[in-house]
Design an enzyme around this catalytic site. Structure first.
Site, mmCIF file in Angstrom:
data_model
loop_
_atom_site.group_PDB
_atom_site.id
_atom_site.type_symbol
_atom_site.label_atom_id
_atom_site.label_comp_id
_atom_site.label_asym_id
_atom_site.label_seq_id
_atom_site.Cartn_x
_atom_site.Cartn_y
_atom_site.Cartn_z
ATOM 1 N N ASP A 32 -34.355 -6.607 -33.949
ATOM 2 C CA ASP A 32 -34.294 -6.282 -35.371
ATOM 3 C C ASP A 32 -35.361 -5.249 -35.697
ATOM 4 O OD1 ASP A 32 -34.408 -6.245 -38.151
ATOM 5 O OD2 ASP A 32 -34.662 -8.407 -38.362
ATOM 6 N N GLY A 34 -25.105 -1.991 -42.127
ATOM 7 C CA GLY A 34 -25.780 -1.838 -40.840
ATOM 8 C C GLY A 34 -27.290 -1.807 -40.954
ATOM 9 N N ASP A 76 -29.184 0.459 -42.310
ATOM 10 C CA ASP A 76 -29.577 0.862 -43.663
ATOM 11 C C ASP A 76 -29.642 -0.348 -44.593
ATOM 12 O OD1 ASP A 76 -30.232 2.595 -45.747
ATOM 13 O OD2 ASP A 76 -28.190 3.308 -46.029
ATOM 14 N N THR A 119 -24.587 5.926 -34.442
ATOM 15 C CA THR A 119 -23.686 5.243 -33.514
ATOM 16 C C THR A 119 -22.886 4.112 -34.153
ATOM 17 O OG1 THR A 119 -25.434 3.734 -32.798
ATOM 18 C CG2 THR A 119 -25.135 5.774 -31.525
ATOM 19 N N GLY A 120 -23.230 3.732 -35.365
ATOM 20 C CA GLY A 120 -22.500 2.659 -36.039
ATOM 21 C C GLY A 120 -21.290 3.217 -36.772
ATOM 22 N N TYR A 154 -20.897 5.860 -38.279
ATOM 23 C CA TYR A 154 -20.676 7.302 -38.109
ATOM 24 C C TYR A 154 -19.981 7.637 -36.791
ATOM 25 C CZ TYR A 154 -23.368 8.539 -42.294
ATOM 26 O OH TYR A 154 -23.809 8.710 -43.578
#
Length: 179
Positions: A16, A38, A40, A126-127, A129
């Site tokens: 985390d 995510g 953010d 990578t999430g 996007y």
């Protein structure tokens, strides 16, 4: 896993990002700096509502893709949050690699400007996007390595990866760089 580059170190960890004991963490932000899901969302929840107030006040026009801006850290134990806007993956034909490298470089410049000895990054773009993890790992690690060898700071750059798959991709890329 970690590798030494001169007096600096790149370290990989799974976990985390909001729990890291570093000077600054990097938020995978959107261009409006409006909070989201995510990484953010996790950072905004942990830092508290003052973070959103600060981003809107200091950066009403948001932040361009490939760049980053600095804020305080709200309730987090770090000194700063650097909000980096990585590119949306469009098949690799829209300058995504250069924009991704630019976002990482700008965060490292902010770390130097704010006298940070340590910084923690997520795997930007990578999430949601959609940037392919293996390509992102190679580009981000090579960008950070180049910066560390040139600038000789910050002392520690940690990549905090959410799951085993992303950790594995970054571990393979870091191992290939050190051969």
């Amino acid at each position: 896993m970690n590798e030494q580059f001169g007096s600096c170190r790149i370290e990989l960890a799974q976990g985390d990002i909001t729990a890291q004991q570093v000077d600054a963490i990097v938020n995978a932000a959107n261009s409006r700096l409006a909070g989201g899901g995510g990484v953010d969302g996790a950072i905004h929840r942990a830092a508290g509502p003052k973070l959103m107030e600060e981003t809107f006040t200091k950066f009403p026009d948001g932040c361009q893709t490939g760049s980053a801006v600095a804020t305080s850290a709200g309730r987090l134990s770090v000194k700063f949050i650097f909000h980096a806007v990585g590119p949306i993956w469009r098949g690799g034909v829209a300058g995504e690699a250069d924009l991704l490298a630019s976002a990482y470089r700008r965060c490292l410049e902010l770390a130097v400007d704010h006298s940070c000895r340590s910084i923690a990054f997520p795997a930007l773009s990578t999430g949601a996007y959609g940037y392919p993890m293996d390509l992102a790992a190679e580009r981000s690690l090579s960008t950070v390595r180049e910066f560390l060898l040139e600038q000789k700071q910050p002392e520690l750059v940690r990549f905090v990866l959410f799951d085993g798959g992303s950790f594995g991709a970054f571990a393979r890329a870091l191992e290939a760089m050190s051969e």
